[in-house]
Motif scaffolding. Structure first.
Motif, PDB file in Angstrom:
ATOM      1  N   LEU A 285      -2.234  10.990   1.708  1.00  0.00           N
ATOM      2  CA  LEU A 285      -0.971  12.217   0.762  1.00  0.00           C
ATOM      3  C   LEU A 285       0.267  11.382   0.437  1.00  0.00           C
ATOM      4  O   LEU A 285       1.185  12.218   0.049  1.00  0.00           O
ATOM      5  N   GLY A 286       0.939  10.269   1.238  1.00  0.00           N
ATOM      6  CA  GLY A 286       2.060   9.994  -0.103  1.00  0.00           C
ATOM      7  C   GLY A 286       2.933  10.985   0.661  1.00  0.00           C
ATOM      8  O   GLY A 286       3.576  11.576   2.187  1.00  0.00           O
ATOM      9  N   ASP A 287       3.948  11.447   0.366  1.00  0.00           N
ATOM     10  CA  ASP A 287       5.113  11.956   0.757  1.00  0.00           C
ATOM     11  C   ASP A 287       4.909  13.411   1.149  1.00  0.00           C
ATOM     12  O   ASP A 287       5.636  14.234   1.402  1.00  0.00           O
ATOM     13  N   THR A 288       3.831  14.186   1.046  1.00  0.00           N
ATOM     14  CA  THR A 288       3.254  15.483   1.565  1.00  0.00           C
ATOM     15  C   THR A 288       3.175  15.634   2.654  1.00  0.00           C
ATOM     16  O   THR A 288       3.629  16.493   3.590  1.00  0.00           O
ATOM     17  N   ILE A 289       3.470  14.261   3.630  1.00  0.00           N
ATOM     18  CA  ILE A 289       3.478  14.226   5.611  1.00  0.00           C
ATOM     19  C   ILE A 289       4.526  13.618   5.959  1.00  0.00           C
ATOM     20  O   ILE A 289       4.907  12.712   4.969  1.00  0.00           O
ATOM     21  N   LYS A 290       5.205  14.039   6.552  1.00  0.00           N
ATOM     22  CA  LYS A 290       6.278  12.845   7.443  1.00  0.00           C
ATOM     23  C   LYS A 290       6.012  11.871   7.516  1.00  0.00           C
ATOM     24  O   LYS A 290       6.313  10.323   7.521  1.00  0.00           O
ATOM     25  N   HIS A 291       4.829  11.671   8.922  1.00  0.00           N
ATOM     26  CA  HIS A 291       4.212  10.046   8.974  1.00  0.00           C
ATOM     27  C   HIS A 291       3.572   9.858   8.219  1.00  0.00           C
ATOM     28  O   HIS A 291       2.133  10.556   7.878  1.00  0.00           O
ATOM     29  N   SER A 292       3.308   7.911   7.777  1.00  0.00           N
ATOM     30  CA  SER A 292       2.280   8.173   6.925  1.00  0.00           C
ATOM     31  C   SER A 292       1.542   6.239   7.162  1.00  0.00           C
ATOM     32  O   SER A 292       2.660   5.782   8.213  1.00  0.00           O
ATOM     33  N   LEU A 293       0.743   5.833   7.497  1.00  0.00           N
ATOM     34  CA  LEU A 293      -0.216   4.527   7.793  1.00  0.00           C
ATOM     35  C   LEU A 293       0.147   3.715   6.177  1.00  0.00           C
ATOM     36  O   LEU A 293      -0.607   4.081   5.526  1.00  0.00           O
ATOM     37  N   LYS A 294       0.613   2.602   6.084  1.00  0.00           N
ATOM     38  CA  LYS A 294       0.381   1.636   4.970  1.00  0.00           C
ATOM     39  C   LYS A 294      -0.201   1.295   5.626  1.00  0.00           C
ATOM     40  O   LYS A 294       0.168   0.103   6.166  1.00  0.00           O
ATOM     41  N   ILE A 295      -1.522  -0.016   4.732  1.00  0.00           N
ATOM     42  CA  ILE A 295      -2.658  -0.926   5.066  1.00  0.00           C
ATOM     43  C   ILE A 295      -2.466  -1.629   3.914  1.00  0.00           C
ATOM     44  O   ILE A 295      -3.141  -2.056   3.124  1.00  0.00           O
ATOM     45  N   VAL A 296      -2.154  -3.080   3.879  1.00  0.00           N
ATOM     46  CA  VAL A 296      -1.818  -4.018   2.981  1.00  0.00           C
ATOM     47  C   VAL A 296      -2.771  -5.393   3.854  1.00  0.00           C
ATOM     48  O   VAL A 296      -1.899  -6.353   4.388  1.00  0.00           O
ATOM     49  N   GLY A 297      -3.991  -5.956   3.981  1.00  0.00           N
ATOM     50  CA  GLY A 297      -4.436  -6.915   4.379  1.00  0.00           C
ATOM     51  C   GLY A 297      -4.603  -6.515   5.865  1.00  0.00           C
ATOM     52  O   GLY A 297      -5.128  -5.822   6.513  1.00  0.00           O
ATOM     53  N   ARG A 298      -3.956  -7.473   6.641  1.00  0.00           N
ATOM     54  CA  ARG A 298      -3.732  -7.624   8.513  1.00  0.00           C
ATOM     55  C   ARG A 298      -2.559  -6.671   8.307  1.00  0.00           C
ATOM     56  O   ARG A 298      -1.821  -7.052   9.836  1.00  0.00           O
ATOM     57  N   LYS A 299      -1.423  -6.259   7.437  1.00  0.00           N
ATOM     58  CA  LYS A 299      -0.430  -5.727   7.809  1.00  0.00           C
ATOM     59  C   LYS A 299      -0.018  -3.972   7.993  1.00  0.00           C
ATOM     60  O   LYS A 299      -0.900  -3.886   6.623  1.00  0.00           O
ATOM     61  N   TYR A 300      -0.240  -3.694   9.178  1.00  0.00           N
ATOM     62  CA  TYR A 300      -0.004  -2.592   9.691  1.00  0.00           C
ATOM     63  C   TYR A 300       1.435  -1.915   9.156  1.00  0.00           C
ATOM     64  O   TYR A 300       2.553  -2.536  10.064  1.00  0.00           O
ATOM     65  N   GLN A 301       1.770  -0.968   8.283  1.00  0.00           N
ATOM     66  CA  GLN A 301       3.008  -0.667   8.762  1.00  0.00           C
ATOM     67  C   GLN A 301       3.203   1.018   8.546  1.00  0.00           C
ATOM     68  O   GLN A 301       2.860   1.833   7.919  1.00  0.00           O
ATOM     69  N   PHE A 302       3.912   1.845   9.352  1.00  0.00           N
ATOM     70  CA  PHE A 302       3.981   3.347  10.015  1.00  0.00           C
ATOM     71  C   PHE A 302       5.206   3.176   9.288  1.00  0.00           C
ATOM     72  O   PHE A 302       6.307   2.460   9.737  1.00  0.00           O
ATOM     73  N   SER A 303       5.642   4.354   8.687  1.00  0.00           N
ATOM     74  CA  SER A 303       6.917   4.872   8.115  1.00  0.00           C
ATOM     75  C   SER A 303       6.752   6.115   8.092  1.00  0.00           C
ATOM     76  O   SER A 303       6.570   7.634   8.518  1.00  0.00           O
ATOM     77  N   ILE A 304       8.425   6.605   8.425  1.00  0.00           N
ATOM     78  CA  ILE A 304       8.244   8.100   8.684  1.00  0.00           C
ATOM     79  C   ILE A 304       9.901   8.610   7.805  1.00  0.00           C
ATOM     80  O   ILE A 304      10.714   7.333   8.165  1.00  0.00           O
TER      81      ILE A 304
END
Length: 1205
Positions: A285-304
């Protein structure tokens, strides 16, 4: 310790899988790999027929974490031939309840949907999607996580069930207590251990300090045990875990933390917690929710995103029920008192952004064009001592540096534009590096920061008073309660001892900032302070009591008395211990006792920082460099403990960063200035400080450069018709070297050349220019010169030689002629020109009934002749004109005005402007006869044909100054003389135009031959049918004899119907062709009978001779040659071909005919075939071929053309 145990399986319990699809086959199960990760394919047959395929997923369902009560759905796209049957199932339960689970198929998008309205926590599970046909089956799993509203980890502790039930309802257990839960005294916060497991070793000390843990060995032992246990738990779900990066705020204003992780099963569930509370996040959902997880290969990035102070807390990531990462997000309570402001800077200046914070902050983030900035060669980042003022300096700005810059402190930020203006200096010269700075906040930041620092101090004092009051209140409450502790018993015992005469010990006081509580009237007014005494120097300890009372001095518990090295003096309430000559033996802990009170201090004996005298002498020598070079210093010193090294320039401490590089080693320190500027010059100090004192070494940096421009403005001391004298000031900046001389250049106004006038000695700042012309304007440039180069120029304003002398009045303008579009004027020059050449004139006009004179040319663009055509007039308006003479002094007095003149044409009889008197038109085409005329007033126009009015079918178009006669489609009868008549009240004029309408002529009639005189033949013919219709028709005669076998013209432009051919030789055959010709072209020929060998003889029967034929097929006499011209050069290619009859020749490039291509000029002259290319191109390369063809055969030759680069 808290332990998490879980066992996750991927099996489906009995009755909980999908309904059987009916395609299963016993004994056959070939595993296949799908292009989509996570899809498991089982093939039922060993070989699949052509055109058929087993099922597969092109898009698999995506894992979903959703809040209780929301609408959840999965989507899948499948392929296979025949069309697969798609069913859904879950691991723990069935999906047959249609009120909870709905299966759909969208025929438009070919998507299979599995929907769950008003999702419940018990629906959280691992779901499976099955696609099957007769050739195989494909299976994919997807996880649904449901977050209960208001659910917290701590609240679930009382509801913890066995492992199987725990997993089925997704009840999570956290190792971190919620915020409101309190710890028991002495217990270590579990948050400490969670952060410690994910932290790097360099952060252990700061974490221990933050949580009050002091036992380092205990911490390491416990941490190793916890790490080992945690790794065993993680091994169930994770193959590898690395690069754990704690949470931080990025340039985009979002807080992110990352980790690299390889999951054993990609379907494993990932949970995110904040302070023990599970929080939802999204992958789609991208910008529609405050917390998000982006997975690129073996890299996990949590954003607030959209950060607020409430977002601070402990964030944890779990895989299934195993914690893998913990990070603490701290948001400082800081804001901007003064925000950065827009900065406008010139190229090669330094640009400054600065701000003031509400609380001290060690380092803020500076962002330029969405990228974080660090101190270096391009940027300097400065922080004030109170850490409230932060400054970004962008050095040597260029056009590429313009854009938006931002300052980020915690979750607060501000931004501003950097506008870079081009330096429009002299063209062709490299722009010099500027030492000025642009930008800043525009206010006194120091005053604001000091005011804020005072406010912060007051707030801290108020807070400390509140804390102290709370502590006192707690202490008072503790004393009122029954004291049965060991400490209380000891106090009681002490009282008994005091009653028996034992020594009464008051509280110990250390330092002058503390005062004891009054005890029987005595107190310590000023206690002892720690003393750092220089070896061999006097040291003194002083304690002052509130009353005159005797006391005793002690060192390391032993009582002291006055000796040879120590003096104890009492002066009223002041007690002094003096060490006459301090040595290592005097080091120790001293205390003074009096009246039951004790004050303690430590005495340390040592030396000042030690440096070698020769090193200090070498350091004191000035360092001289040129602009752009590096300058460096090195100061060796004796290694010592607690030694503080500072480098100072002009009383300001230098920091490492930007163009300054500081190196501090155990036994020496270095300072490096990179690419020095003139502003870097000044006093350089090194300060070595320890508790015993400070020593300094002083040097100086001299930066040599070309001098600054001479000081202006330039003063004109004298200006006459023969001399101009200038005076200027010496440069403010001599570039570090004395000015040797000045260079003077001059430019005369209106010219482009600067001429060097001479040099002036450095001690003289005046110059007299004697080579001037009276009335001329001059501009001067003055340069300062030193051994390093020449300065920028100091330029003067326009200066005239002598005083202004204007020319006299010219004669009044006279009107030469006038029309509605132009008025021509002329005038006489002034009688008195003042002895100065007149450069030209300025002309002005005034319209009647107005008072405004309007200039027709500016003074800078004078009229150089004594006449002018005024075209800026309005038809019918009346004007008067005046003129002034212009010389180097400017425009003089205007002449008397001219007489009023009206802008209109004068009366004149009609006249025609160069009309055509003859026109030839092809029959059927249109004709347009256009005649231009001049007349005033406008005339009446009449057209006639052969002195008769023209037909009504002919169009007549009359406009101002022009008349046109148009015949849309002509015929031969339209030929004749057309006359245009123009008549007005002044007179009349006419003009004749002959129009001939014709076409290509018809051929002449029969041709007859007659010989009257030997050697001559009279050729006569009947006239062409068009001869009577076209008086411009004539004839042409062509002849052919048997000796040459070629036709050639023997007569042309014959206007009668006969021609006498001469030189008719006996024994040859002759033939004649007669052509009719006119302006449109030539007719077909009329052939004559044969005239020749036996035309007048009686036939004689003789043996017929053998007939000789010259006819032959084509052949190549000279073939084509190979050519290799360079690109862009011309190329000429020839060959020779013969044949009878003459062959037809065509040229080919790569078997494509090029005879019609305009890029090639092709000729054929008597069998010499040529082809010419003006400029060859690479695409002209290839095989060229010439093909000759006649009725008897064909010949060809070829060659290759190679175009060189």
């Amino acid at each position: 310790m808290w332990k998490k145990k879980a066992k996750v399986t991927d099996q489906t319990a009995t009755g909980q899988g999908p309904v059987s699809d009916g395609f299963e086959k016993e004994g056959v199960g070939i595993k296949k790999r799908s292009k989509v990760p996570g899809v498991m394919i089982t093939q039922y047959v060993e070989e699949i027929p052509d055109g058929k395929s087993h099922p597969d997923f092109t898009r698999k369902p995506i894992a979903l974490t959703i809040q209780e009560g929301k609408f959840a759905f999965f989507k899948a796209l499948v392929i296979g031939d025949p069309e697969p049957t798609v069913t859904w199932g879950r691991n723990n339960g069935d999906v047959s309840d249609t009120s909870k689970y709905v299966t759909k198929y969208d025929t438009a998008t070919r998507e299979h949907l599995f929907e769950m309205a008003n999702v419940k926590p018990e629906q959280a599970d691992t779901y499976k999607c099955f696609a099957a046909n007769e050739f195989g089956r494909a299976v994919v799993t997807v996880v649904l996580n449901v977050i209960e509203v208001g659910f917290k980890k701590a609240q679930a502790d009382s509801q913890v069930q066995p492992v199987a039930d725990f997993k089925s309802v997704l009840k999570r257990k956290s190792k971190i207590r919620p915020k409101m839960e309190k710890k028991e005294d002495g217990e270590i916060d579990p948050k400490f251990w969670e952060l410690l497991i994910s932290a790097e070793k360099k952060d252990y000390e700061s974490l221990m300090l933050e949580f009050g843990v002091t036992d380092f060995r205990f911490m390491l032992k416990t941490l190793n045990e916890m790490k080992k246990e945690r790794e065993e738990e993680q091994a169930q779900f994770i193959e590898n875990l690395a690069n754990l990066k704690p949470i931080e705020v990025g340039p985009d204003g979002c807080a992110t933390f990352t980790l690299d992780m390889d999951l054993i099963e990609q379907s494993s569930r990932i949970f995110l917690y904040k302070d023990g509370v599970m929080i939802p996040y999204s992958k789609e959902l991208g910008d529609t929710i405050k917390h998000s997880l982006k997975i690129v290969g073996r890299k996990y990035q949590f954003s607030i995103r959209d950060l607020f102070p409430d977002d601070a807390g402990l964030y944890q990531v779990d895989v299934e029920d195993v914690n893998v990462f913990s990070t603490d997000f701290k948001i400082p309570m800081v804001d901007f008192l003064v925000k950065i402001q827009e900065c406008k800077a010139m190229e090669r200046e330094d640009a400054v952004f600065e701000c003031v914070l509400s609380q001290p902050f060690g380092k803020i983030m500076w962002v330029g064009k969405n990228l974080p900035l660090e101190a270096g060669d391009k940027y300097d980042i400065e922080v004030s001592e109170d850490k409230l003022i932060h400054r970004l300096i962008i050095k040597d700005v260029a056009m590429v540096d313009k854009g938006i810059y931002a300052a980020v402190a915690g979750i607060k930020s501000c931004n501003a534009f950097l506008v870079v203006e081009a330096d429009k200096g002299e063209l062709g010269k490299k722009k010099q590096r500027k030492t000025t700075r642009a930008g800043g906040a525009g206010v006194d930041l120091t005053a604001i920061a000091q005011e804020q620092a005072v406010k912060n101090t007051a707030d801290r004092e108020v807070l400390m008073e509140k804390v102290k009051a709370i502590k006192n209140e707690r202490a008072a409450n503790a004393t009122t309660a029954p004291d049965t502790s060991a400490e209380a018993k000891a106090k009681v015992k002490g009282v008994d001892n005091s009653q028996t005469g034992a020594t009464k010990q008051g509280p110990a006081v250390k330092g002058s900032d503390h005062k004891s509580v009054d005890n029987e009237g005595y107190s310590i007014k000023s206690g002892l302070s720690d003393l750092f005494a220089l070896r061999g120097k006097k040291g003194e300890l002083v304690c002052e009591m509130s009353h005159d009372v005797d006391g005793a001095w002690f060192k390391d518990g032993e009582k002291l008395s006055t000796t040879g090295g120590i003096a104890i003096v009492k002066n009223g309430t002041r007690h002094t211990l003096t060490i006459h000559k301090s040595s290592e033996d005097d080091t120790g802990v001293y205390h003074f006792e009096a009246g039951g009170f004790k004050s303690e201090a430590k005495v340390t004996v040592g030396e000042l920082p030690s440096v070698d005298a020769d090193d200090l002498h070498r350091f004191s020598k000035p360092v001289t460099v040129k602009v752009g070079q590096n300058a460096s210093w090195k100061m060796p010193y004796t290694p010592q403990d607690n030694l503080e090294v500072k480098w100072i320039k002009d009383d300001k401490e230098l920091k490492d960063g930007g163009g300054v590089k500081l190196v501090k080693e155990v036994n020496h320190s270095r300072l490096l200035f990179r690419e020095c500027l003139r502003s870097d010059a000044g006093e350089i100090k090194i300060q070595l400080k320890n508790p015993f004192g400070t020593i300094e070494g002083t040097s100086r940096l001299i930066v040599l450069d070309k001098p600054g421009p001479p000081e202006g403005p330039v003063e004109i001391l004298e200006t006459t018709s023969t001399v101009i004298e200038l005076q200027w000031g010496a440069p403010k900046d001599d570039g570090g070297s004395p000015v040797t001389n000045y260079i003077i250049e001059r430019q005369q106004l209106g010219q482009t050349i600067w001429k060097k006038m001479g040099d002036v000695a450095a001690d003289k700042t005046t110059y007299r220019d004697r080579n001037v012309v009276h009335g001329k304007l001059y501009i001067y440039k003055i340069y300062a010169v030193n051994p390093e180069g020449t300065s920028d120029a100091l330029q003067t304003e326009e200066t005239m030689a002598g005083v202004l002398i204007f020319a006299g009045r010219p004669g009044a303008p006279k009107v030469v002629s006038a029309s509605k579009t132009c008025i021509n004027l002329k005038w006489e020059p002034p009688e008195d020109d003042g002895g100065i050449k007149i450069d030209g004139y300025q002309l002005e006009k005034r319209k009647k009934d107005t008072a405004q004179w309007i200039a027709l040319n500016p003074v800078t663009e004078p009229i150089e002749v004594l006449e002018y055509a005024v075209k800026d007039v309005v038809e019918g308006a009346e004007y008067e004109f005046r003129v002034s003479a212009i010389n180097v002094s400017g425009a003089g007095e205007f002449s008397l005005p001219s007489v009023m003149v009206t802008a209109k044409n004068p009366n004149m009889r009609p006249t025609f402007k160069d009309p055509e008197d003859f026109m030839v038109i092809r029959a059927g085409n249109s004709v347009r006869i256009k005649v231009l005329y001049e007349a005033e007033p406008p005339p009446e126009i009449t057209w006639m044909k052969d002195n008769e009015p023209v037909s009504s079918f002919i169009q007549i178009i009359n406009t101002e100054g022009c008349s046109q006669l148009v015949i849309p489609s002509t015929k031969r009868s339209d030929s004749g003389n057309y006359t245009i008549v123009a008549k007005n009240k002044v007179g009349e004029a006419s003009f004749d135009i002959e129009v001939l309408v014709t076409d290509e002529p018809k051929p002449p009639g029969a041709v007859e031959l007659e010989q009257i005189v030997h050697g001559k033949v009279i050729v006569s013919w009947e006239a062409s049918p068009d001869q009577e219709l076209d008086n411009r028709l004539y004839y042409m005669v062509a002849e052919h004899d048997s000796s040459t076998r070629m036709w050639h013209t023997v007569a042309d432009r014959i206007f009668d119907n006969s021609y006498t051919a001469n030189n008719i030789m006996p024994g040859r055959e002759y033939h004649f062709k007669i052509y009719a010709k006119n302006d449109m072209g030539m007719s077909d020929p009329s052939m004559s009978p044969t005239w020749g060998i036996n035309s007048n003889r009686i036939p004689i029967n003789i043996n017929t001779p053998v007939e000789v034929s010259f006819e032959k097929p084509p052949s190549v006499l000279v073939p084509l040659k190979m050519h290799s011209p360079p690109k862009g050069f011309q190329m000429y290619m020839t060959c020779a071909i013969r044949g009878c009859p003459t062959p037809s020749v065509t040229w080919h490039l790569n078997n494509v005919c090029i005879n019609g291509d305009s890029n090639y000029y092709i000729t054929n002259s008597y069998g010499v075939c040529s082809m010419y290319i003006l400029r060859v191109r690479p695409k002209d390369s290839g095989e060229y071929k010439v093909v000759a063809v006649n009725s008897f055969g064909k010949a060809e030759c070829s060659t290759k053309l190679v175009v060189k680069d």
